[in-house]
Design an enzyme around this catalytic site. Structure first.
Site, PDB file in Angstrom:
ATOM      1  N   ASP A  15      -3.977  -1.299   2.099  1.00  0.00           N
ATOM      2  CA  ASP A  15      -3.825   0.130   1.760  1.00  0.00           C
ATOM      3  C   ASP A  15      -4.818   0.584   0.684  1.00  0.00           C
ATOM      4  O   ASP A  15      -4.417   1.227  -0.312  1.00  0.00           O
ATOM      5  CB  ASP A  15      -2.400   0.423   1.231  1.00  0.00           C
ATOM      6  CG  ASP A  15      -1.285  -0.195   2.053  1.00  0.00           C
ATOM      7  OD1 ASP A  15      -1.436  -0.269   3.280  1.00  0.00           O
ATOM      8  OD2 ASP A  15      -0.258  -0.592   1.461  1.00  0.00           O
ATOM      9  N   GLU A 222       2.800   7.435   8.698  1.00  0.00           N
ATOM     10  CA  GLU A 222       2.681   7.107   7.267  1.00  0.00           C
ATOM     11  C   GLU A 222       1.203   7.191   6.862  1.00  0.00           C
ATOM     12  O   GLU A 222       0.358   7.609   7.644  1.00  0.00           O
ATOM     13  CB  GLU A 222       3.235   5.695   6.981  1.00  0.00           C
ATOM     14  CG  GLU A 222       2.474   4.588   7.699  1.00  0.00           C
ATOM     15  CD  GLU A 222       3.102   3.203   7.537  1.00  0.00           C
ATOM     16  OE1 GLU A 222       4.192   3.065   6.961  1.00  0.00           O
ATOM     17  OE2 GLU A 222       2.481   2.236   8.030  1.00  0.00           O
TER      18      GLU A 222
HETATM   19  O1  FUB Z   1       1.719  -1.857   2.276  1.00  0.00           O
HETATM   20  C1  FUB Z   1       3.054  -1.485   2.524  1.00  0.00           C
HETATM   21  C2  FUB Z   1       3.119  -0.388   3.528  1.00  0.00           C
HETATM   22  O2  FUB Z   1       2.511  -0.805   4.744  1.00  0.00           O
HETATM   23  C3  FUB Z   1       2.378   0.865   3.150  1.00  0.00           C
HETATM   24  O3  FUB Z   1       2.998   1.635   2.162  1.00  0.00           O
HETATM   25  C4  FUB Z   1       2.280   1.468   4.500  1.00  0.00           C
HETATM   26  O4  FUB Z   1       1.428   2.559   4.592  1.00  0.00           O
HETATM   27  C5  FUB Z   1       1.826   0.293   5.329  1.00  0.00           C
HETATM   28  O5  FUB Z   1       0.441   0.065   5.199  1.00  0.00           O
END
Ligand code: FUB
Length: 321
Positions: A15, A222
């Site tokens: 991320d 997301e």
């Molecule tokens: O890294 C944890 C979670 O996985 C992130 O917050 C999401 O966007 C996904 O990448």
């Protein structure tokens, strides 16, 4: 063959939120590790416990690890799982926005402050009032206003809310109903709270209709990111279970945004999450995949690849594999 440059082969980082501060590139990733928590749809295996900050003098330069800058044990309201974060700069201070579960296992957004882009970051006593879900993205507009985008479904808990209020249980819209959306709120002058009730980040199809929940190759899941190109607002995000990075364009930070296409096709690994940055005269996509860990979804490696636009401002799709 996966394309792009792996930025930090020594450890697992995901991320990546990248920014230029004081002429250098700073990267704020999640810090994956082998915690032994079994994989499930709730994302419990993403059991991260701290953040590191990285910097680069130039896009080809060595990546410097500034070490641990914030840990779950430093945060008064902590439960578990430090997920995606982002950093904004204002008046010589750096504000890290992060997602973490509180002591009741509900995701909230927190803020931690530093005098330096490389931290360490000192967390506020409490999460941002009225915050929920995951994946904050801090965006500074040209007029000096700052906005926080956030949200994520499934393990990110967005489906437990409507109109910014907790509802009774986990309810995803029916496949032919309007999809759940990311949220956006302007930040207060001190950068520590929402200045307004979060609003829906509406993504429309080519006919001006909101994307539907069943449109899984285009609807929001997301990983919000906002950047500006030629005066337009580009909202990009992950489609989660269809593993695409997509984008939509609008005329202002709130939208609505019209869906445009795919930025990145699926990579090796389940999640896909990114940031988009201009450095000097080029644009870059920072993201992650699970190639170095042999496909383990919870052990991801951050990378960078050049991103290009066509003459009409459309992003040219990058192949993830
Ligand atoms: O890294 C944890 C979670 O996985 C992130 O917050 C999401 O966007 C996904 O990448």
């Amino acid at each position: 063959m996966s394309k792009g440059r792996y930025l930090f082969p020594n450890d697992y980082m995901a991320d990546p939120s990248a920014h230029v501060f004081n002429g250098k590139i700073y990267i704020y990733p999640s810090h994956d590790w082998e915690s032994g928590v079994p994989e499930n749809d709730n994302g419990d295996h993403f059991n991260m416990k701290d953040y590191h900050v990285f910097s680069m003098e130039d896009i080809e330069s060595e990546v410097v690890d500034h070490g641990k800058v914030l840990g779950v044990e430093d945060i008064a309201w902590s439960g578990r799982q430090l997920w995606d974060s982002d950093v904004a700069q204002k008046d010589g201070k750096y504000y890290m926005y992060f997602s973490m579960k509180d002591k009741t296992d509900i995701f909230r957004l927190g803020v931690a402050v530093s005098d330096k882009p490389e931290g360490p970051f000192i967390p506020q006593e409490n999460p941002i009032k009225g915050s929920y879900s995951i994946d904050p993205c801090a965006f500074q507009d040209d007029d000096g206003s700052y906005y926080l985008y956030f949200g994520g479904i499934w393990g990110g808990q967005l489906q437990y809310y409507r109109n910014n209020k907790l509802i009774d249980g986990s309810v995803l819209p029916h496949f032919d109903e309007d999809s759940l959306t990311a949220k956006v709120a302007r930040l207060t002058d001190n950068m520590l709270e929402f200045a307004e009730e979060p609003k829906n980040v509406l993504i429309l199809d080519e006919e001006g209709n909101p994307l539907k929940q069943g449109d899984t190759e285009r609807r929001f899941f997301e990983a919000s990111w906002m950047h500006k190109y030629n005066g337009k607002y580009y909202f990009s995000y992950s489609t989660g279970d269809t593993h695409l990075l997509c984008y939509a364009i609008g005329d202002n930070p709130y939208g609505p945004f019209t869906y445009q296409g795919v930025i990145l096709t699926p990579v090796v690994g389940w999640t896909t999450h990114h940031s988009i940055l201009q450095f000097k005269d080029k644009w870059y996509l920072f993201h992650h995949d699970s190639v170095p860990s042999g496909g383990k979804t919870w052990l991801r490696s951050m990378k960078v690849i050049e991103l290009q636009y066509d003459n009409e401002g459309k992003i040219i799709t990058i192949e993830g594999q």
